[in-house]
Every structure is written in C-alpha cells, then in structure tokens.
Enzyme design. Sequence first.
Site, mmCIF file in Angstrom:
data_model
loop_
_atom_site.group_PDB
_atom_site.id
_atom_site.type_symbol
_atom_site.label_atom_id
_atom_site.label_comp_id
_atom_site.label_asym_id
_atom_site.label_seq_id
_atom_site.Cartn_x
_atom_site.Cartn_y
_atom_site.Cartn_z
ATOM 1 N N CYS A 443 0.823 -1.203 0.165
ATOM 2 C CA CYS A 443 0.002 0.106 0.050
ATOM 3 C C CYS A 443 0.662 1.279 -0.020
ATOM 4 O O CYS A 443 1.022 1.861 -1.085
ATOM 5 C CB CYS A 443 -0.829 -0.063 1.387
ATOM 6 S SG CYS A 443 -2.197 -1.216 1.160
ATOM 7 N N GLU A 445 4.066 1.312 2.185
ATOM 8 C CA GLU A 445 5.003 1.101 3.161
ATOM 9 C C GLU A 445 6.517 1.500 2.305
ATOM 10 O O GLU A 445 6.666 0.595 1.434
ATOM 11 C CB GLU A 445 4.958 -0.396 3.642
ATOM 12 C CG GLU A 445 3.604 -0.329 4.238
ATOM 13 C CD GLU A 445 2.852 -1.354 3.387
ATOM 14 O OE1 GLU A 445 2.427 -0.655 2.364
ATOM 15 O OE2 GLU A 445 2.531 -2.303 3.640
#
Length: 800
Positions: A443, A445
Amino acid sequence: MSQKQTVQINSAVADHGPSDRVEQVKARFLTYTPEVCPERARLITESYKETEALPMHLRRAKALEKVLAGMSIFIEDDELIVGNQCSKPRSTPIFPEFSCQWLEDELDRLAKRQADVFLISEETKAILRDEVFPYWAGKTNQEYATSLMTPEALDAQGAGVFTVGNYYFNGVGHISVDYKKVLEKGLEGIVAEADAAKASLDCADPEDMKKRQFLDAVIISNKAVIAFANRFADEAERLAAGADAARKAELLEVARICRKVPAQPAEGLQEALQSFWFVQLVIQIESNGHSISPMRMDQYLYPYYAADKENLGAEKVQELMDLLWIKMAGINKVRDENSTQAFGGYPMFQNIIVGGVDRHGEDATNELSLVMMQATANTALYAPSLSVRIHEGTPTLFWKKAAEVARLGLGMPAWYNDRVIVPALLSRGLSLEDARDYGIIGCVEPQVGGKTEGWHDAAFFSMSKVLELALNNGYDPMGKAQLGPQTGSVEDFKTFDDVVAAYQKQMEYFVKLLCHSDNAVDLAHAKNVPLPFLSGMVEDCIGRGKSVQEGGAIYNFTGPQGVGVANVGDSLAAIKKFCFDEQVVSLPELKAAMDKDFEGAEELRQMLVNRAPKYGNDDDYADEVAVMATDIYCAEVEKYRNPRKGIFQPGLYPVSANVPLGSVVAATPDGRKCGQPLADGVSPQGGFDVSGPTATVCSVAKLDHTVASNGTLLNQKFSPDSLAGEDGLQKLIAVTDTFFKRGGFHVQYNVVSRKVLEDAQANPDNYRGLVVRVAGYSAFFTVLDKSIQNDIISRTEQVA
C-alpha cells in the site's frame, strides 16, 4: 541528469497508446473468472510426505522444486512474456502449509460469497478434502503461531482490538528482492555465490551446519526455477511447430529467451522483462504472501532499455511494458471471508514506483518513468499498483504526466514525498544512500529493495476500540466482557487529562499484546516456512546463512498500522470541548447516549456531528487532539523489538480494514453510530472535511509522518469536472505540492463522481471495467463487498 535533459528525453516516449495486441490480450483477460486451482496444494502435500525426515529449509526447497516441475504450464495466443501461476489464467493456488482450516470451512461458499468470488469445481473440492486437508490438520503455521499466543492476546484479537490475520493465515510477502542482481548475474550467479559461501563453512560448527542446510536450499530452489523456465522454452518450441510464420518467429524468440534467462544475465529489454517476470512469479508460487513489489523498475530496467530502444522502437517498448502489466494483474490469491473484507477486490499490491532521486540525491527520472505511467493508462487495470516519487527537483513534465494519469480515474498513481520519507528512513537506521533508494511495498510502506524484511502490514490496530475501552473501564460493550485493565469509570474523570490518561493506559496494554502476537507469528514463520528462493535475492541472507524469516536481511522491521485516526481525534475533541471546556453535557450523560446508540438523543448526536471541531478542516483545536492521540499509539509501538533483532515501527493506514474494524466498535463521541466504518487511513471522516482539499491536506500534514515511518495513507476524491482541462491538472498538482511542502507523506486520488459509483453499484454489469482506489490499492469497483463500496461512495467529493 538535468531537468532539461530529462524533458528532452521524455518528450519522445510520452504518448504511445495500446497496440492491437495489448487490446486483444486485455480483452481476453477481462473474460476470466478467478478459479481455485488444486495443483500446488496437491504437489506440496506430496512433497512434504516424501521429505518428513529432512530439515525444514530442504523440505521447502524440494517442495518448490516439485511444484515447478509438476504444475501445468501454458502460453496464450499473442503472449511475448510467458509464465503462469496456475493451471488457468487469473486463478489462485492453495497454500495449505500456512493455514487451511478456514478454507475447509468455507470451501462450499467460495463461489457464492458477495466479494472476491472464486469458482471451484467439485473435482477440486474432492482433491482438497481427500488428499490435502487431512495431512495438514495440526501441522499448519497458523496453528503453531496460535500455540505461542497468550489467551489475553487471542481475546483481544477476537474482540477486534487488532488483527494479525494477514501473516497469521498467509505468507508474509511485503518485500522487494534484488531484481537488479538477477538481471546482472542470473540465477546461476546466485547458485555460485551460495556454493562459495558453503566452501567457507566449518562442518564441525553447529551454526555452520544450519547455514549449510539453508545454502543447499538456495541452490536447489534456484536450479528448480531455471528448470521451470526451460519448460516454457520447450512449450514455445512445441507451439512454434504449428504456428504461422510470424507467430513462429515470436515463439522461437520466446524459447531462446527462456533458455537464457533467468539462468544467465539479461541482455536487451525483452530478456530483462522475462527474467524479471520469472522471479516475480515464482516468489508468489513459493509463498502466498502478497505485496511482492517490483518498486524502482524504471531504474534497474533502464540499462536494458537504453541498449535496446533503437532496435525495438518506442511503440514496441510500450507494447512489451503493457503486456507485462497485464501479466502482473493476473496474479491472484484466495483469502478467508474476514480477510476479504479488509482486502476486497482481488488485490495483490505489486507496487511499482517511478521518479524520485538516485542514491546520490540527483533526479532519477528517465524515459522508462514515463513509459511505465503510460502502461498504467493503456491497460486501465487495477494492477499493478503505480506510484510516483516527488522531490524538490522533480521535472515539470513528470508532474504533469502523473496528474494526467491520475485524472483518468484509476486511482493511480499514488504520490510519495521524498522530503519526508528519506528522513523517516534515516531515523530508522538506514544509510543515506539506501534511504534515497527507497521504493514502496504494498500500500504505502517504504523500504530499500533487496535489503529489507519489513514485515509491513503486520497488524491493523483499532485506536477507536482502545478509546471505547478507556471510556468503559476496560469493558467491551460489544463483546460483553472485561477485556482491558480497569482504568476508571467516566464518573471518575474530572478533567480531560483523566480521559487521556485512561486512553494511554489501555493503549499500553493492548499494544503490548499486539507486539506479542506479531512476534508469535514471526517466530512461527522462521520455524515452519522459510523461503530459500526469495531469501537468495535479499542481502545478506547468503552471507549470514539465514533466510529472511530468520533475520538474514540487512534491515529488519515490524510495522503494525493504527486505524481510526480521525475518529479518535474527533471523539476526544468533542469530549474536550463539550464535556470539559464548555460543559454542555457531562461525560456520563454522553456515554449513556452512546450506550443506546444515540436512540432518543438525536439532538445531542447532531451537536456532536455539526458543532464539534473536526479533523480535516485545518482547525488546530481538532487537529492537535488527533495528533496527540496518534502520537500515543506511535510511541507505544516504538518500544518493542522483533525476533529478527529489528524494531517495531508504526504506520497509519487500514487497507480497507476500517470497515470490519468499525463493525465491532459501538457508537463514538464524534457522533458515529454503532458498527459504522472507521475513517480511512489518515483521511478525515467522510463528510466531515467541509473546508476544501487544501484545508484537508493542511490538517493531515500536522501529524508526525516521520514517526509513522511504516507509512501513512491519505485518500482524496475529486469530481472529474473539477479537474478538467489544463487548469484542472494544475489544481491537482498544486494541492499535492502544498501537502508535501507542509510535511505530508503520501496522497492518492479517486477521480470519479458519486453518481457514477451509485449507478455502478445498482447496475454492475454496465461497469465491469470501472477501477477505483480502495485504500493503498485499486480494484474493480463491482467486485468489492457492498460495505466497502458504500465506504468509497461516502468519501467527501472535493472540488479543486
């Protein structure tokens, strides 16, 4: 590379639409309905039965060898990049060694559930029930991890305080390997490196004995992948014998390439893309961890593009990239029903990021940066995820191209801020060069590829549930049980500081249980499911003689995510203002209304909704409370360490777990009713950000995004009309630039009207290709669970 040079180069490659081949391959892709394939489950079960006397590293390597040698392979019409995950396109293998009780329970519901439907034949069900499930009963990684957890931790998970289901039931994933190393040295180079490391070991040293087992496993698994590639060479030659002249030439070239890569170094772009694809594919056959992210492809593929671009021509380059994008969209996995609520839309989170700076701090934009953005525009699919890095020297053309793609309404690219992320990674111990070389996993990170076992997405932690427990003296009103420590009843709270103190004590208790649970799962993966193929491509696993699961990587983290930032901030702000500053309502009175889900107290609820300060409007009163509540969570997470001798680092994003986590939180002081979704990421609660997009980004930028170094997620939704024309592009760029200059970490945009979404929900057959941004990923809107669809529809539609 100077900005002037970049613009001159990029202008030549910025705009090639999809070829006829790409259109045909995509059209075929859209006809596929995901199915469950039993081949991997059957083969790995057979292998485990055959290798019960061997050490686990060798069992894992031999299992991969058996799967790759025995699974079905095929080459579809018009394919130039080959390699399949399952016996049918877009289907899913099964990974019983991680967990399978949930699958056995849900087997007959897979084709009937509301979202992420998987067809499954009666023959497949019989294979799984008769040949697979009986062997794995009591032997799965999930069962072992459970045995390591305390009853209190399991109770907290059951009540929805946090979930570790992502790695609890599945592989870890969330990694980027050293693709550059494979392209430059080939897998034969990795085998040679492992052989050399073995030669230095002392056979009498017990630790070296363990290292030898791991290195042998690396060698076996890499040779198995080379043999797998050769199977495709054989198949291409077989198909060529019956093909017309043009297709025969293509298939013979495919065969030549598959005999060469990934075994040997790549030369030219098609070889590099094929080598990359075999690596990307097999990582996801070895383990069912998602978020296997290619990251900075525009950097490590550039030398092969530069050497080949004149020979191929710009249109062929674009076609090859587009075809690779479609191949990546075909990777799939089946999740349990609860996880599907948090990860709806068949997401695999294969994140590609372009732009940014190089290891020396210079602008890294190149022609492939634009080709890859165009590939997302040409294929218009939900995968792979596309991200862009922005820094002070980002070229104007790059900004504009990213805004043009965002305006297409695919929810991509996601935007990342080098000004914040590089310092955040430095604060976690990365070298400056590595921090500059970051990419994005899954997502949102950040990590440096080929050196990191980040354990991102390790858990979703409900900050709102913790506040609920603080207001109920540790009692869970939804589960009707004493769950946390007794920290005082609302009648005992004489000041706002008393409320905060109770929240902090509950936070201390539950974050500790969270970290204990994560470490139990971490230990289980190291013992039961090491990944020798993946580990051979991560520094310094071969040098240390350890898999990434055992701490072989240079950088080791665990990253759990706080969920409900806006709800906690708005709730505490309402308590502070109305119960203590203005004393409009007492805290016991407010709690009594919440206990009844505001039944008979609608006037009070409307006051909470409409008059209380709200995070997301550049209102310091609300924003400072949200920052305080979030800082408490982050500070607790930072106290802990993982079994790989790394630190815990907090993140603030939910994927779509804000929906299921909200379902187990009663009414909250912000006026939210029982069971409604929590706010998405660091975004304001939908409908509460009424002051425009600039005010929203100013609020969000007040959070400490450097401390939340595992990633933060801001979703924004714009109506297409508000971004029309050149003026609209500049508005989008301006909002993003404002956010980043103020210290924002990440932002992503849905450019779609509420009217279209509502019509798509009512008439899904008319919108099969509608892609939206869910959280840190995009998905086809019509395959999402209705609860997630409603959450997306409810987000504030901004006017730029």
